[in-house]
Scaffold this motif. Sequence first.
Motif, PDB file in Angstrom:
ATOM      1  N   TYR A   1      -3.810  -1.307   0.579  1.00  0.00           N
ATOM      2  CA  TYR A   1      -2.851  -0.367   0.004  1.00  0.00           C
ATOM      3  C   TYR A   1      -2.469   0.712   1.010  1.00  0.00           C
ATOM      4  O   TYR A   1      -1.311   1.123   1.076  1.00  0.00           O
ATOM      5  N   GLY A   2      -3.426   1.150   1.803  1.00  0.00           N
ATOM      6  CA  GLY A   2      -3.124   2.133   2.838  1.00  0.00           C
ATOM      7  C   GLY A   2      -2.122   1.591   3.850  1.00  0.00           C
ATOM      8  O   GLY A   2      -1.176   2.280   4.228  1.00  0.00           O
TER       9      GLY A   2
ATOM     10  N   ALA B   1      -4.521   3.697  -3.091  1.00  0.00           N
ATOM     11  CA  ALA B   1      -5.680   3.567  -2.207  1.00  0.00           C
ATOM     12  C   ALA B   1      -6.715   4.656  -2.471  1.00  0.00           C
ATOM     13  O   ALA B   1      -7.924   4.380  -2.482  1.00  0.00           O
ATOM     14  N   GLU B   2      -6.262   5.877  -2.685  1.00  0.00           N
ATOM     15  CA  GLU B   2      -7.183   7.011  -2.793  1.00  0.00           C
ATOM     16  C   GLU B   2      -8.260   6.838  -3.864  1.00  0.00           C
ATOM     17  O   GLU B   2      -9.457   6.997  -3.561  1.00  0.00           O
ATOM     18  N   PRO B   3      -7.930   6.501  -5.116  1.00  0.00           N
ATOM     19  CA  PRO B   3      -8.995   6.378  -6.110  1.00  0.00           C
ATOM     20  C   PRO B   3      -9.985   5.255  -5.802  1.00  0.00           C
ATOM     21  O   PRO B   3     -11.165   5.353  -6.144  1.00  0.00           O
TER      22      PRO B   3
ATOM     23  N   ILE C   1     -14.898   7.601   6.874  1.00  0.00           N
ATOM     24  CA  ILE C   1     -13.885   7.430   7.916  1.00  0.00           C
ATOM     25  C   ILE C   1     -12.596   6.885   7.304  1.00  0.00           C
ATOM     26  O   ILE C   1     -11.500   7.388   7.582  1.00  0.00           O
ATOM     27  N   ASN C   2     -12.729   5.859   6.461  1.00  0.00           N
ATOM     28  CA  ASN C   2     -11.545   5.279   5.824  1.00  0.00           C
ATOM     29  C   ASN C   2     -10.809   6.296   4.969  1.00  0.00           C
ATOM     30  O   ASN C   2      -9.574   6.361   4.981  1.00  0.00           O
ATOM     31  N   LEU C   3     -11.559   7.099   4.251  1.00  0.00           N
ATOM     32  CA  LEU C   3     -10.957   8.135   3.413  1.00  0.00           C
ATOM     33  C   LEU C   3     -10.269   9.188   4.288  1.00  0.00           C
ATOM     34  O   LEU C   3      -9.163   9.644   3.981  1.00  0.00           O
TER      35      LEU C   3
ATOM     36  N   LYS D   1      -5.341  11.611   6.481  1.00  0.00           N
ATOM     37  CA  LYS D   1      -4.536  11.918   7.670  1.00  0.00           C
ATOM     38  C   LYS D   1      -3.144  11.310   7.511  1.00  0.00           C
ATOM     39  O   LYS D   1      -2.125  11.965   7.756  1.00  0.00           O
ATOM     40  N   ASN D   2      -3.097  10.056   7.085  1.00  0.00           N
ATOM     41  CA  ASN D   2      -1.813   9.375   6.899  1.00  0.00           C
ATOM     42  C   ASN D   2      -0.982  10.015   5.780  1.00  0.00           C
ATOM     43  O   ASN D   2       0.246   9.964   5.817  1.00  0.00           O
ATOM     44  N   MET D   3      -1.669  10.621   4.817  1.00  0.00           N
ATOM     45  CA  MET D   3      -0.976  11.294   3.721  1.00  0.00           C
ATOM     46  C   MET D   3      -0.541  12.703   4.125  1.00  0.00           C
ATOM     47  O   MET D   3       0.165  13.377   3.379  1.00  0.00           O
TER      48      MET D   3
END
Length: 174
Positions: free
Chosen positions: A127-128, A136-138, A163-165, A170-172
């Motif tokens: 999703y990211g 993706a966040e939840p 790290i993934n979060l 960062k992308n958001m």
Amino acid sequence: HFLKIEFTEAEKYFYESSLIYKKLLGKEHLAYAKSLVNLGILYSDLDKYEQAESLFLEVKEIYQKTIGTEHIKYAGNLNNLGLLYEKFGRYDLAEPNFVRAKAIVEKVLGKNHSFYAASLISLASLYGKMGKYEQAEPLYLEAKRIDEETLGKENPNYAITLINLGILYKNMGL
């Protein structure tokens, strides 16, 4: 050049083992399926998309016939297919495999298992990449909670989830 030799040797031995299992145990034996999984992962690593996909689809059929579609190994193979499709930009094919794998893991192992957290991360990562940050966040947050509760904060899987979060945020732009 060294890695090319290693992969060539690996391919040779994985392929040879699959032929032996196929001959001795038959095309529907789990050992044969496992040998195909190993070869499929290698082909994916070598960017041999068609060969990897063909093997993972064959494994899917074997598992459907032998252990059924509600087994953790079947879910693992769906995850392998999802990762392959994701790697080659086929997000439309990756998503249903990840979604189905997550549902199987949830049913078989429950929502508080590290494998379930891993399935959440696979789907969240996809999703990211698709720019679906709100979806993706939840998933990442739930994986973080599960990893923290089941593995603890001193575990590498927990650190990878963080790290993934962080990459997602960062992308958001957060």
